[in-house]
Design a protein around this motif. Structure first.
Motif, PDB file in Angstrom:
ATOM      1  N   GLN A  57       0.831  -1.345   0.075  1.00  0.00           N
ATOM      2  CA  GLN A  57      -0.068  -0.070   0.073  1.00  0.00           C
ATOM      3  C   GLN A  57       0.660   1.256   0.235  1.00  0.00           C
ATOM      4  N   SER A 129      -8.021   6.760  -2.718  1.00  0.00           N
ATOM      5  CA  SER A 129      -7.042   5.941  -2.547  1.00  0.00           C
ATOM      6  C   SER A 129      -7.707   4.395  -2.862  1.00  0.00           C
ATOM      7  N   ASP A 130      -8.821   4.143  -3.191  1.00  0.00           N
ATOM      8  CA  ASP A 130      -9.188   2.895  -3.697  1.00  0.00           C
ATOM      9  C   ASP A 130      -9.532   3.062  -4.977  1.00  0.00           C
ATOM     10  N   SER A 131      -9.424   3.918  -5.762  1.00  0.00           N
ATOM     11  CA  SER A 131      -9.985   4.127  -7.167  1.00  0.00           C
ATOM     12  C   SER A 131      -9.047   3.069  -8.040  1.00  0.00           C
ATOM     13  N   ALA A 135      -4.908   1.993  -7.737  1.00  0.00           N
ATOM     14  CA  ALA A 135      -4.526   0.613  -7.804  1.00  0.00           C
ATOM     15  C   ALA A 135      -3.616   0.260  -8.963  1.00  0.00           C
TER      16      ALA A 135
END
Length: 279
Positions: A57, A129-131, A135
């Motif tokens: 991450q 951040s989770d797009s 990723a």
């Protein structure tokens, strides 16, 4: 030229065409750095551990208290549009180098115009951040660690001549001697690579607090001559002194209260690798 010989086939690159050296700086004719493949792997892993504790991450991250995201194993700086930071931006240079090395850079990254970080601030970054884009960027950086290590190696290479020229004239001979000693061992090459990536060359006028810098030049100038200590021992001690001075001079108390302890822990890792099958 400073000849930094990479006796390594890095992950994601070959040994025939290594592309343009980042920065294009002049260099000294008397220093040669060399790493064998397993040593380069060790250095890359150490830098990734220093910056990210080896966490996936962390390959795309935005630290609290900073105006920019940090990316890759070296936490390369990438400024958003209209942000004029004092620190040298390195992520755009990395992407140019990776393109030269024919890495499969994500299309959306190449299409950015201008090439600025697409998140204006940390809050917007966290919201994205989770797009898919973030990723994809993490996957890309996870799969190109070898080229990133090569880029860090070559950034250190291209800096050495300019650092010697910028040093006080009366110290240049001693600094050249220390660089030769550091370049002769894997631990010394690791220290040079990591410190340039971590805190810069020490040449940028903006990278100063109260007129004092904290880059590789300042560490080399601060190296003493302690009897019985190796060049790497003296480099480690000088780096701790320079970083402590930076934190003391900083306007932002976060450098003294939160960051300095981690910096000092990092420079303590500047030691020779333990003997074993890998080395």
């Amino acid at each position: 030229m400073v000849v930094l010989v990479v006796f390594a086939t890095l992950v994601g690159c070959d040994s025939d065409s290594v592309g343009e050296v980042p920065g294009g700086r002049s260099a000294s004719p008397d220093i040669s750095l060399a790493l064998e493949p397993q040593q380069m792997d060790w250095v890359g892993q150490k830098i990734f551990q220093n910056e990210c504790a080896g966490r996936f991450q962390c390959l795309v991250h935005w630290n609290e208290g900073e105006l920019f995201p940090s990316l890759g194993i070296g936490h390369f700086i990438w400024y958003p549009r209209d942000v004029q930071g004092r620190f040298v931006e390195s992520f755009p240079e990395l992407i140019r180098y990776m393109s030269q090395r024919q890495a499969s850079v994500p299309d959306w990254l190449l299409s950015l115009e201008p090439f600025d970080a697409p998140w204006p601030d940390r809050a917007n970054f966290l919201a994205a951040s989770d797009s898919t884009r973030v990723a994809e960027l993490r996957e890309f950086l996870a799969g190109t660690q070898g080229i990133q290590a090569e880029f860090i190696f070559r950034r250190a290479q291209s800096a050495l001549g300019a650092i010697i020229q910028a040093a006080p004239e009366g110290r240049r001979g001693a600094i050249l001697g220390d660089l030769k000693a550091l370049s002769a061992t894997p631990g010394g090459v690791y220290a040079l690579m990591d410190y340039v990536n971590f805190k810069g060359e020490g040449l940028a006028p903006g990278e100063r607090y109260q007129g004092e810098g904290w880059g590789l030049l300042q560490v080399l100038v601060s190296m003493g001559a302690e009897p019985g200590d190796t060049a790497l021992d003296r480099f480690r001690s000088a780096a701790a002194t320079v970083l402590t001075r930076r934190a003391r001079n900083a306007e932002n108390a976060i450098e003294r209260e939160r960051w300095l302890a981690g910096w000092l822990k990092r420079v303590e890792s500047y030691r020779e690798p333990a003997p074993g099958p890998a080395l």
